[in-house]
Design a protein around this motif. Sequence first.
Motif, PDB file in Angstrom:
ATOM      1  N   VAL A  30       2.165  14.544  -6.737  1.00  0.00           N
ATOM      2  CA  VAL A  30       2.246  13.298  -5.988  1.00  0.00           C
ATOM      3  C   VAL A  30       3.680  12.800  -5.984  1.00  0.00           C
ATOM      4  N   ASP A  31       3.974  11.963  -5.031  1.00  0.00           N
ATOM      5  CA  ASP A  31       5.277  11.327  -4.921  1.00  0.00           C
ATOM      6  C   ASP A  31       5.301  10.163  -5.913  1.00  0.00           C
ATOM      7  N   ALA A  32       5.909  10.361  -7.080  1.00  0.00           N
ATOM      8  CA  ALA A  32       5.881   9.365  -8.152  1.00  0.00           C
ATOM      9  C   ALA A  32       6.501   8.030  -7.734  1.00  0.00           C
ATOM     10  N   LYS A  33       7.476   8.070  -6.876  1.00  0.00           N
ATOM     11  CA  LYS A  33       8.138   6.836  -6.452  1.00  0.00           C
ATOM     12  C   LYS A  33       7.213   5.964  -5.608  1.00  0.00           C
ATOM     13  N   ASN A  34       6.351   6.571  -4.812  1.00  0.00           N
ATOM     14  CA  ASN A  34       5.539   5.822  -3.860  1.00  0.00           C
ATOM     15  C   ASN A  34       4.032   5.830  -4.122  1.00  0.00           C
ATOM     16  N   ILE A  35       3.571   6.478  -5.199  1.00  0.00           N
ATOM     17  CA  ILE A  35       2.138   6.649  -5.383  1.00  0.00           C
ATOM     18  C   ILE A  35       1.392   5.327  -5.544  1.00  0.00           C
ATOM     19  N   LEU A  36       1.906   4.388  -6.298  1.00  0.00           N
ATOM     20  CA  LEU A  36       1.196   3.121  -6.486  1.00  0.00           C
ATOM     21  C   LEU A  36       1.053   2.364  -5.170  1.00  0.00           C
ATOM     22  N   HIS A  37       2.110   2.321  -4.394  1.00  0.00           N
ATOM     23  CA  HIS A  37       2.042   1.664  -3.086  1.00  0.00           C
ATOM     24  C   HIS A  37       1.030   2.370  -2.185  1.00  0.00           C
ATOM     25  N   GLN A  38       1.052   3.683  -2.193  1.00  0.00           N
ATOM     26  CA  GLN A  38       0.145   4.458  -1.343  1.00  0.00           C
ATOM     27  C   GLN A  38      -1.312   4.225  -1.740  1.00  0.00           C
ATOM     28  N   LEU A  39      -1.592   4.213  -3.038  1.00  0.00           N
ATOM     29  CA  LEU A  39      -2.964   3.991  -3.493  1.00  0.00           C
ATOM     30  C   LEU A  39      -3.461   2.598  -3.125  1.00  0.00           C
ATOM     31  N   LYS A  40      -2.586   1.607  -3.230  1.00  0.00           N
ATOM     32  CA  LYS A  40      -2.972   0.237  -2.882  1.00  0.00           C
ATOM     33  C   LYS A  40      -3.221   0.075  -1.388  1.00  0.00           C
ATOM     34  N   SER A  41      -2.461   0.796  -0.573  1.00  0.00           N
ATOM     35  CA  SER A  41      -2.564   0.622   0.880  1.00  0.00           C
ATOM     36  C   SER A  41      -3.572   1.550   1.549  1.00  0.00           C
ATOM     37  N   THR A  42      -4.144   2.483   0.813  1.00  0.00           N
ATOM     38  CA  THR A  42      -5.093   3.430   1.390  1.00  0.00           C
ATOM     39  C   THR A  42      -6.507   2.961   1.123  1.00  0.00           C
ATOM     40  N   SER A  43      -7.214   2.640   2.157  1.00  0.00           N
ATOM     41  CA  SER A  43      -8.572   2.134   1.989  1.00  0.00           C
ATOM     42  C   SER A  43      -9.532   3.195   1.500  1.00  0.00           C
ATOM     43  N   SER A  44      -9.229   4.470   1.733  1.00  0.00           N
ATOM     44  CA  SER A  44     -10.169   5.525   1.342  1.00  0.00           C
ATOM     45  C   SER A  44     -10.293   5.647  -0.168  1.00  0.00           C
ATOM     46  N   THR A  45      -9.337   5.141  -0.939  1.00  0.00           N
ATOM     47  CA  THR A  45      -9.431   5.254  -2.389  1.00  0.00           C
ATOM     48  C   THR A  45     -10.535   4.379  -2.946  1.00  0.00           C
ATOM     49  N   SER A  46     -10.899   3.321  -2.245  1.00  0.00           N
ATOM     50  CA  SER A  46     -11.958   2.456  -2.741  1.00  0.00           C
ATOM     51  C   SER A  46     -13.282   2.678  -2.026  1.00  0.00           C
ATOM     52  N   SER A  47     -13.335   3.631  -1.103  1.00  0.00           N
ATOM     53  CA  SER A  47     -14.568   3.849  -0.353  1.00  0.00           C
ATOM     54  C   SER A  47     -15.304   5.115  -0.769  1.00  0.00           C
ATOM     55  N   ARG A  48     -14.896   5.713  -1.879  1.00  0.00           N
ATOM     56  CA  ARG A  48     -15.591   6.901  -2.352  1.00  0.00           C
ATOM     57  C   ARG A  48     -16.947   6.494  -2.931  1.00  0.00           C
ATOM     58  N   PRO A  49     -17.967   7.306  -2.742  1.00  0.00           N
ATOM     59  CA  PRO A  49     -19.275   6.991  -3.310  1.00  0.00           C
ATOM     60  C   PRO A  49     -19.185   6.851  -4.833  1.00  0.00           C
ATOM     61  N   GLY A  50     -19.725   5.775  -5.353  1.00  0.00           N
ATOM     62  CA  GLY A  50     -19.736   5.558  -6.801  1.00  0.00           C
ATOM     63  C   GLY A  50     -18.461   4.950  -7.341  1.00  0.00           C
TER      64      GLY A  50
END
Length: 87
Positions: free
Chosen positions: A60-80
């Motif tokens: 992963v891109d260590a510099k931008n990973i936190l921003h990317q995770l916060k801005s990507t809606s698919s990370t919170s839409s996984r089942p469970g």
Amino acid sequence: CTVKDSLVETLESLLAKRTDLDYIIIECSGMADPGPVASVFWVDDALESRIRLDGVVTLVDAKNILHQLKSTSSTSSRPGDDGDGGD
């Protein structure tokens, strides 16, 4: 499907030409989800007995990973996934 079909054809061709391979590394730059490529190793009947998946390495891109995770809606839409980051 084209990528998976092409990968299977390439691996079958490689195995037909070389029988002395210990490992094959498949590099998939730009793929967010390696699952479809990894699934080739347990879905394709032609390869099942000759190749096995040993592991998946993800960078992963260590510099931008936190921003990317916060801005990507698919990370919170996984089942469970309740979004708290825990199990």
